[in-house]
Design a protein around this motif. Structure first.
Motif, PDB file in Angstrom:
ATOM      1  N   TRP A  14       0.827  -1.212   0.000  1.00 23.80           N
ATOM      2  CA  TRP A  14       0.000   0.000   0.000  1.00 23.80           C
ATOM      3  C   TRP A  14       0.859   1.259   0.000  1.00 23.80           C
ATOM      4  CZ3 TRP A  14      -5.304  -0.512  -0.305  1.00 23.80           C
ATOM      5  CH2 TRP A  14      -6.041   0.654  -0.237  1.00 23.80           C
ATOM      6  N   VAL A  15       1.907   1.255   0.830  1.00 25.42           N
ATOM      7  CA  VAL A  15       2.785   2.428   0.923  1.00 25.42           C
ATOM      8  C   VAL A  15       3.519   2.656  -0.393  1.00 25.42           C
ATOM      9  CG1 VAL A  15       4.869   3.324   2.031  1.00 25.42           C
ATOM     10  CG2 VAL A  15       3.073   2.285   3.423  1.00 25.42           C
ATOM     11  N   LEU A  16       4.013   1.580  -1.015  1.00 20.72           N
ATOM     12  CA  LEU A  16       4.725   1.715  -2.285  1.00 20.72           C
ATOM     13  C   LEU A  16       3.812   2.274  -3.365  1.00 20.72           C
ATOM     14  CD1 LEU A  16       6.959  -1.487  -2.512  1.00 20.72           C
ATOM     15  CD2 LEU A  16       7.721   0.885  -2.365  1.00 20.72           C
ATOM     16  N   ARG A  37      11.183   1.887 -15.768  1.00 20.23           N
ATOM     17  CA  ARG A  37      11.653   1.109 -14.621  1.00 20.23           C
ATOM     18  C   ARG A  37      10.849   1.446 -13.362  1.00 20.23           C
ATOM     19  NH1 ARG A  37      16.905   2.450 -16.512  1.00 20.23           N
ATOM     20  NH2 ARG A  37      17.097   3.964 -14.801  1.00 20.23           N
ATOM     21  N   ARG A  38      10.618   2.743 -13.162  1.00 16.66           N
ATOM     22  CA  ARG A  38       9.890   3.158 -11.964  1.00 16.66           C
ATOM     23  C   ARG A  38       8.437   2.677 -12.009  1.00 16.66           C
ATOM     24  NH1 ARG A  38       6.892   7.844 -10.318  1.00 16.66           N
ATOM     25  NH2 ARG A  38       7.052   8.138  -8.067  1.00 16.66           N
ATOM     26  N   SER A  39       7.784   2.883 -13.124  1.00 17.48           N
ATOM     27  CA  SER A  39       6.380   2.483 -13.234  1.00 17.48           C
ATOM     28  C   SER A  39       6.211   0.977 -13.143  1.00 17.48           C
ATOM     29  CB  SER A  39       5.780   2.994 -14.553  1.00 17.48           C
ATOM     30  OG  SER A  39       5.836   4.398 -14.626  1.00 17.48           O
ATOM     31  N   LEU A  40       7.092   0.246 -13.809  1.00 22.20           N
ATOM     32  CA  LEU A  40       6.995  -1.207 -13.788  1.00 22.20           C
ATOM     33  C   LEU A  40       7.248  -1.746 -12.385  1.00 22.20           C
ATOM     34  CD1 LEU A  40       6.515  -3.639 -15.656  1.00 22.20           C
ATOM     35  CD2 LEU A  40       8.995  -3.814 -15.924  1.00 22.20           C
ATOM     36  N   PHE A  41       8.208  -1.147 -11.662  1.00 25.93           N
ATOM     37  CA  PHE A  41       8.495  -1.607 -10.305  1.00 25.93           C
ATOM     38  C   PHE A  41       7.295  -1.363  -9.393  1.00 25.93           C
ATOM     39  CE2 PHE A  41       9.997  -0.883  -5.971  1.00 25.93           C
ATOM     40  CZ  PHE A  41      10.706  -2.054  -5.745  1.00 25.93           C
ATOM     41  N   PRO A  46       4.430  -4.693  -5.609  1.00 21.49           N
ATOM     42  CA  PRO A  46       3.431  -4.985  -4.566  1.00 21.49           C
ATOM     43  C   PRO A  46       2.655  -6.280  -4.809  1.00 21.49           C
ATOM     44  CG  PRO A  46       3.407  -2.659  -5.094  1.00 21.49           C
ATOM     45  CD  PRO A  46       4.276  -3.311  -6.126  1.00 21.49           C
ATOM     46  N   PRO A  47       2.114  -6.534  -6.012  1.00 17.94           N
ATOM     47  CA  PRO A  47       1.430  -7.813  -6.227  1.00 17.94           C
ATOM     48  C   PRO A  47       2.358  -9.016  -6.066  1.00 17.94           C
ATOM     49  CG  PRO A  47       0.860  -6.254  -7.950  1.00 17.94           C
ATOM     50  CD  PRO A  47       1.980  -5.654  -7.194  1.00 17.94           C
ATOM     51  N   LEU A  48       3.615  -8.866  -6.525  1.00 19.15           N
ATOM     52  CA  LEU A  48       4.560  -9.973  -6.406  1.00 19.15           C
ATOM     53  C   LEU A  48       4.864 -10.270  -4.948  1.00 19.15           C
ATOM     54  CD1 LEU A  48       6.337 -11.966  -7.950  1.00 19.15           C
ATOM     55  CD2 LEU A  48       8.134 -10.242  -7.984  1.00 19.15           C
ATOM     56  N   LEU A  49       5.003  -9.231  -4.125  1.00 21.28           N
ATOM     57  CA  LEU A  49       5.247  -9.420  -2.693  1.00 21.28           C
ATOM     58  C   LEU A  49       4.077 -10.144  -2.029  1.00 21.28           C
ATOM     59  CD1 LEU A  49       6.987  -8.831  -0.179  1.00 21.28           C
ATOM     60  CD2 LEU A  49       5.767  -6.650   0.038  1.00 21.28           C
ATOM     61  N   ILE A  50       2.865  -9.716  -2.358  1.00 15.91           N
ATOM     62  CA  ILE A  50       1.681 -10.370  -1.786  1.00 15.91           C
ATOM     63  C   ILE A  50       1.580 -11.812  -2.260  1.00 15.91           C
ATOM     64  CG2 ILE A  50      -0.840 -10.314  -1.717  1.00 15.91           C
ATOM     65  CD1 ILE A  50      -0.657  -7.264  -2.047  1.00 15.91           C
ATOM     66  N   PHE A  51       1.881 -12.043  -3.539  1.00 17.91           N
ATOM     67  CA  PHE A  51       1.802 -13.383  -4.102  1.00 17.91           C
ATOM     68  C   PHE A  51       2.825 -14.308  -3.436  1.00 17.91           C
ATOM     69  CE2 PHE A  51       2.891 -16.521  -7.410  1.00 17.91           C
ATOM     70  CZ  PHE A  51       1.645 -17.041  -7.655  1.00 17.91           C
ATOM     71  N   MET A  52       4.059 -13.832  -3.253  1.00 24.16           N
ATOM     72  CA  MET A  52       5.095 -14.645  -2.625  1.00 24.16           C
ATOM     73  C   MET A  52       4.770 -14.928  -1.158  1.00 24.16           C
ATOM     74  SD  MET A  52       7.358 -15.590  -4.782  1.00 24.16           S
ATOM     75  CE  MET A  52       6.079 -15.715  -6.044  1.00 24.16           C
ATOM     76  N   THR A  53       4.145 -13.965  -0.490  1.00 28.50           N
ATOM     77  CA  THR A  53       3.713 -14.186   0.887  1.00 28.50           C
ATOM     78  C   THR A  53       2.673 -15.294   0.949  1.00 28.50           C
ATOM     79  OG1 THR A  53       4.138 -11.861   1.435  1.00 28.50           O
ATOM     80  CG2 THR A  53       2.716 -13.099   2.926  1.00 28.50           C
ATOM     81  N   ALA A  54       1.731 -15.272   0.018  1.00 21.14           N
ATOM     82  CA  ALA A  54       0.710 -16.312  -0.027  1.00 21.14           C
ATOM     83  C   ALA A  54       1.321 -17.679  -0.334  1.00 21.14           C
ATOM     84  CB  ALA A  54      -0.353 -15.961  -1.070  1.00 21.14           C
ATOM     85  N   ILE A  55       2.288 -17.717  -1.238  1.00 19.20           N
ATOM     86  CA  ILE A  55       2.969 -18.971  -1.562  1.00 19.20           C
ATOM     87  C   ILE A  55       3.693 -19.519  -0.332  1.00 19.20           C
ATOM     88  CG2 ILE A  55       4.888 -19.968  -2.868  1.00 19.20           C
ATOM     89  CD1 ILE A  55       2.486 -19.702  -4.579  1.00 19.20           C
ATOM     90  N   ASN A 266      18.078  -4.210 -19.312  1.00 26.18           N
ATOM     91  CA  ASN A 266      19.038  -5.214 -18.889  1.00 26.18           C
ATOM     92  C   ASN A 266      18.560  -5.886 -17.606  1.00 26.18           C
ATOM     93  OD1 ASN A 266      19.922  -3.486 -16.611  1.00 26.18           O
ATOM     94  ND2 ASN A 266      20.830  -2.231 -18.235  1.00 26.18           N
ATOM     95  N   TRP A 267      19.215  -6.981 -17.272  1.00 30.57           N
ATOM     96  CA  TRP A 267      18.791  -7.762 -16.113  1.00 30.57           C
ATOM     97  C   TRP A 267      18.984  -7.007 -14.802  1.00 30.57           C
ATOM     98  CZ3 TRP A 267      15.675 -11.577 -16.886  1.00 30.57           C
ATOM     99  CH2 TRP A 267      15.751 -12.318 -18.068  1.00 30.57           C
ATOM    100  N   GLN A 268      19.887  -6.047 -14.753  1.00 28.75           N
ATOM    101  CA  GLN A 268      20.113  -5.306 -13.520  1.00 28.75           C
ATOM    102  C   GLN A 268      18.886  -4.520 -13.087  1.00 28.75           C
ATOM    103  OE1 GLN A 268      23.601  -2.901 -14.105  1.00 28.75           O
ATOM    104  NE2 GLN A 268      25.016  -4.634 -13.926  1.00 28.75           N
ATOM    105  N   SER A 269      18.055  -4.151 -14.053  1.00 24.87           N
ATOM    106  CA  SER A 269      16.846  -3.397 -13.717  1.00 24.87           C
ATOM    107  C   SER A 269      15.833  -4.246 -12.954  1.00 24.87           C
ATOM    108  CB  SER A 269      16.201  -2.847 -14.995  1.00 24.87           C
ATOM    109  OG  SER A 269      15.797  -3.901 -15.851  1.00 24.87           O
ATOM    110  N   TRP A 270      16.048  -5.567 -12.917  1.00 19.99           N
ATOM    111  CA  TRP A 270      15.128  -6.468 -12.226  1.00 19.99           C
ATOM    112  C   TRP A 270      15.611  -6.821 -10.819  1.00 19.99           C
ATOM    113  CZ3 TRP A 270      10.431  -7.898 -14.246  1.00 19.99           C
ATOM    114  CH2 TRP A 270      10.232  -7.601 -15.598  1.00 19.99           C
ATOM    115  N   ASN A 271      16.787  -6.319 -10.416  1.00 22.98           N
ATOM    116  CA  ASN A 271      17.345  -6.707  -9.117  1.00 22.98           C
ATOM    117  C   ASN A 271      16.428  -6.355  -7.951  1.00 22.98           C
ATOM    118  OD1 ASN A 271      19.610  -7.744 -10.340  1.00 22.98           O
ATOM    119  ND2 ASN A 271      20.879  -5.940  -9.990  1.00 22.98           N
ATOM    120  N   GLY A 272      15.745  -5.215  -8.051  1.00 24.02           N
ATOM    121  CA  GLY A 272      14.870  -4.799  -6.963  1.00 24.02           C
ATOM    122  C   GLY A 272      13.737  -5.764  -6.704  1.00 24.02           C
ATOM    123  N   PHE A 273      13.335  -6.511  -7.731  1.00 27.55           N
ATOM    124  CA  PHE A 273      12.228  -7.448  -7.571  1.00 27.55           C
ATOM    125  C   PHE A 273      12.605  -8.646  -6.705  1.00 27.55           C
ATOM    126  CE2 PHE A 273      10.991  -5.151 -11.392  1.00 27.55           C
ATOM    127  CZ  PHE A 273       9.643  -4.929 -11.177  1.00 27.55           C
TER     128      PHE A 273
END
Length: 287
Positions: A14-16, A37-41, A46-55, A266-273
């Motif tokens: 929610w905060v993000l 990069r900013r918009s995609l992140f 947030p959905p990925l974090l919630i999804f991984m928590t559920a997993i 590049n792949w470095q842009s995905w590190n934050g995920f």
């Protein structure tokens, strides 16, 4: 403890999402790469974090201890329900996408400028890629009848840009995320931003192949006529998508004063995920 994990994931998400700012509906400033990069992140993390928590909760199960605290069924059922909702939404969108592809395949196949396209029997001006990884180019009779050969070539160049970047495939999955997280703040605003950036990227690709002025004229002609498919159509990437108001003006300005070539991601842009996968590490603390 499991309930605390769920609440933490929701709070961070929610905060993000609330950190997104888009005053008065205008597009944020900055280079294409930075905005993307900013918009995609902010859209995906947030959905990925919630999804991984559920997993993680699903793997830990409803019994046992975590941090010395007993777990129960409540958090487990919440995680199971959320994952089921994700799965049902994916099946629903996939079916709608299949229907779009099926409708496109019913159109006759013709050769246009050496390219195999599906001819849509309508007077509206429309051209778009419809499909998944290997989309088909659909062009309306109205577009061929009302646009000159040079304008048609510029339209085809734009659609080739969508094909090159596999926009129909990737935006199917982004559309899935959008449908599952519509309740999060700024979901629609971020979706519109990503759609706009997608069109700017395809415009930039086409501008390297044809005269940018011709493409700008084609864009104005297509937008001024009623389109066949809306911007929310599943598995569709069309020239006129997101071409209204300030966003149309920005696309025209970008074509008349072409920016530097769009950089490859590049792949470095995905590190934050990778941070979104932290909930999976909590499984080792469950006994």
């Amino acid at each position: 403890m499991h309930l605390i994990m769920i609440l933490t994931a929701l709070a961070v998400s929610w905060v993000l999402r609330c950190s997104w700012s888009n005053p008065q509906g205008s597009w944020p400033q900055g280079s294409w790469s930075l905005r993307w990069r900013r918009s995609l992140f902010l859209f995906l993390f947030p959905p990925l974090l919630i999804f991984m928590t559920a997993i993680a909760l699903l793997f830990m199960g409803p019994q046992g201890k975590m941090g010395g605290v007993y777990t129960g069924w409540f958090s487990y059922v919440i995680a199971l329900f959320y994952l089921a909702f994700f799965a049902i939404s994916c099946v629903k969108l996939a079916f709608q996408g299949w229907q779009s592809v099926k409708s496109a395949c019913e159109c006759p196949l013709v050769n246009l400028e050496g390219t195999q396209v599906r001819l849509l029997n309508t007077k509206a001006l429309f051209a778009g890629q419809i499909g998944f990884w290997q989309p088909q180019l659909v062009v309306s009779q109205g577009l061929l009848q009302n646009l000159s050969q040079n304008h048609v070539e510029s339209v085809l160049a734009h659609e080739q840009g969508h094909y090159y970047y596999r926009d129909t495939f990737w935006f199917f999955w982004l559309g899935w995320v959008r449908s599952c997280t519509a309740w999060l703040p700024n979901t629609e605003a971020l979706w519109q931003e990503l759609l706009g950036l997608r069109e700017l990227r395809a415009d930039s690709y086409a501008a390297s192949q044809v005269d940018p002025l011709l493409l700008a004229e084609s864009l104005l002609l297509v937008v001024s006529n009623s389109s066949v498919l809306s911007e929310s159509a599943i598995c569709c990437a069309a020239l006129g998508v997101d071409g209204v108001g300030d966003r149309l003006e920005q696309r025209i300005e970008a074509l008349l004063a072409p920016p530097p070539p769009t950089p490859e991601l590049n792949w470095q842009s995905w590190n934050g995920f990778l941070l979104a996968f932290l909930p999976l590490l909590t499984v080792i603390f469950h006994t």
